[in-house]
Enzyme design. Structure first.
Site, PDB file in Angstrom:
ATOM      1  N   TYR A   1     -25.918 -15.315  -4.518  1.00  0.00           N
ATOM      2  CA  TYR A   1     -26.466 -14.464  -5.576  1.00  0.00           C
ATOM      3  C   TYR A   1     -27.805 -13.830  -5.219  1.00  0.00           C
ATOM      4  O   TYR A   1     -28.359 -13.085  -6.028  1.00  0.00           O
ATOM      5  CB  TYR A   1     -26.600 -15.286  -6.876  1.00  0.00           C
ATOM      6  CG  TYR A   1     -25.278 -15.866  -7.340  1.00  0.00           C
ATOM      7  CD1 TYR A   1     -24.191 -15.030  -7.599  1.00  0.00           C
ATOM      8  CD2 TYR A   1     -25.109 -17.241  -7.497  1.00  0.00           C
ATOM      9  CE1 TYR A   1     -22.970 -15.551  -8.016  1.00  0.00           C
ATOM     10  CE2 TYR A   1     -23.889 -17.773  -7.924  1.00  0.00           C
ATOM     11  CZ  TYR A   1     -22.822 -16.925  -8.178  1.00  0.00           C
ATOM     12  OH  TYR A   1     -21.608 -17.431  -8.592  1.00  0.00           O
TER      13      TYR A   1
ATOM     14  N   ASN B   1     -22.910  -8.329 -17.080  1.00  0.00           N
ATOM     15  CA  ASN B   1     -22.488  -9.357 -16.133  1.00  0.00           C
ATOM     16  C   ASN B   1     -22.259 -10.624 -16.961  1.00  0.00           C
ATOM     17  O   ASN B   1     -23.206 -11.341 -17.270  1.00  0.00           O
ATOM     18  CB  ASN B   1     -23.544  -9.598 -15.060  1.00  0.00           C
ATOM     19  CG  ASN B   1     -23.063 -10.629 -14.034  1.00  0.00           C
ATOM     20  OD1 ASN B   1     -22.019 -11.257 -14.212  1.00  0.00           O
ATOM     21  ND2 ASN B   1     -23.831 -10.795 -12.957  1.00  0.00           N
TER      22      ASN B   1
ATOM     23  N   HIS C   1     -14.223 -14.855 -16.265  1.00  0.00           N
ATOM     24  CA  HIS C   1     -12.935 -15.420 -15.835  1.00  0.00           C
ATOM     25  C   HIS C   1     -12.325 -16.369 -16.855  1.00  0.00           C
ATOM     26  O   HIS C   1     -11.225 -16.863 -16.651  1.00  0.00           O
ATOM     27  CB  HIS C   1     -13.129 -16.190 -14.513  1.00  0.00           C
ATOM     28  CG  HIS C   1     -14.072 -15.527 -13.566  1.00  0.00           C
ATOM     29  ND1 HIS C   1     -13.806 -14.297 -12.993  1.00  0.00           N
ATOM     30  CD2 HIS C   1     -15.300 -15.890 -13.103  1.00  0.00           C
ATOM     31  CE1 HIS C   1     -14.828 -13.952 -12.218  1.00  0.00           C
ATOM     32  NE2 HIS C   1     -15.748 -14.900 -12.266  1.00  0.00           N
TER      33      HIS C   1
ATOM     34  N   HIS D   1     -21.203  -7.577 -10.908  1.00  0.00           N
ATOM     35  CA  HIS D   1     -21.370  -8.928 -10.367  1.00  0.00           C
ATOM     36  C   HIS D   1     -22.166  -8.831  -9.081  1.00  0.00           C
ATOM     37  O   HIS D   1     -21.986  -7.888  -8.301  1.00  0.00           O
ATOM     38  CB  HIS D   1     -20.020  -9.578 -10.072  1.00  0.00           C
ATOM     39  CG  HIS D   1     -19.166  -9.703 -11.289  1.00  0.00           C
ATOM     40  ND1 HIS D   1     -19.332 -10.707 -12.205  1.00  0.00           N
ATOM     41  CD2 HIS D   1     -18.163  -8.916 -11.768  1.00  0.00           C
ATOM     42  CE1 HIS D   1     -18.466 -10.548 -13.188  1.00  0.00           C
ATOM     43  NE2 HIS D   1     -17.751  -9.459 -12.966  1.00  0.00           N
TER      44      HIS D   1
HETATM   45  C1  DQA Z   1     -21.081 -13.700 -11.105  1.00  0.00           C
HETATM   46  C2  DQA Z   1     -19.722 -14.148 -10.555  1.00  0.00           C
HETATM   47  C3  DQA Z   1     -19.089 -15.210 -11.441  1.00  0.00           C
HETATM   48  O1  DQA Z   1     -17.870 -15.639 -10.861  1.00  0.00           O
HETATM   49  C4  DQA Z   1     -20.014 -16.399 -11.576  1.00  0.00           C
HETATM   50  O2  DQA Z   1     -19.452 -17.347 -12.470  1.00  0.00           O
HETATM   51  C5  DQA Z   1     -21.384 -16.024 -11.975  1.00  0.00           C
HETATM   52  C6  DQA Z   1     -22.016 -14.868 -11.339  1.00  0.00           C
HETATM   53  C7  DQA Z   1     -21.783 -12.722 -10.147  1.00  0.00           C
HETATM   54  O3  DQA Z   1     -22.656 -12.000 -10.607  1.00  0.00           O
HETATM   55  O4  DQA Z   1     -21.482 -12.711  -8.956  1.00  0.00           O
HETATM   56  O5  DQA Z   1     -22.036 -16.721 -12.764  1.00  0.00           O
HETATM   57  O6  DQA Z   1     -20.863 -13.013 -12.337  1.00  0.00           O
END
Ligand code: DQA
Length: 163
Positions: free
Chosen positions: A29, A85, A91, A111
């Site tokens: 991230y 986001n 999911h 994302h």
């Molecule tokens: C996310 C991707 C999601 O799968 C994950 O649960 C996140 C961050 C992203 O920004 O890459 O919390 O949304």
């Protein structure tokens, strides 16, 4: 986005665990805290007059770890558009998909991580079918790309409505 129209009011909504950005799995991230991402978005927003000759949007930044509050915020004001986001709710939350379907809010889903490279359970999004489009894999730049795409879509809509 028309000269006589009010400048668009946009919601920037971040869901569960995005408050941990900066320290949370930086290999996935990145190292920027959410506040820094907000700053970059606001800087870009403020440069819209020089870049494109139109006024900055009104941006409302929001993050919560409560799904109830996230859903409520989507309809808290008559937003002209949103950048969202939803984190893991992307999911897991049929409720999120249902609300976005009901609201008819023009939004772009973003994302940080490249979902195509991740686990099978992250390949499905309840929100994406209701989005104008989805941007993922560019870290913090996913937000800037998503914001630009949202602006372009809103601009086209306004221009079409003017003719
Ligand atoms: C996310 C991707 C999601 O799968 C994950 O649960 C996140 C961050 C992203 O920004 O890459 O919390 O949304």
């Amino acid at each position: 986005m028309h000269s006589t129209a009010h400048s668009p009011r946009l919601l920037i909504a971040n869901g569960v665990n995005l408050d941990l950005l900066g320290s949370r799995q930086p290999e996935l991230y990145g190292k920027l805290p959410l506040g820094e991402i907000y700053k970059r978005l606001e800087q870009f927003n403020q440069s819209l007059p020089q870049l494109f000759g139109f006024a900055p949007c009104g941006l409302s930044f929001f993050q919560t770890n409560s799904e109830e509050h996230f859903l409520a915020q989507l309809s808290a004001e008559p937003w002209d558009g949103a950048l969202i986001n939803p984190g893991a709710w992307t999911h897991s939350s049929l409720a999120l998909g249902d609300r976005l379907a009901a609201l008819q809010l023009p939004f772009v889903e973003v994302h940080l991580s490249n979902l195509a490279r991740r686990e099978a359970l992250r390949q499905h999004s309840y929100s994406a079918p209701h989005a104008l489009g989805v941007v993922y894999g560019f870290g913090a730049d996913s937000y800037l790309a998503g914001f630009t795409a949202l602006l372009a879509q809103l601009l086209q809509k306004t221009t079409r409505a003017d003719h």
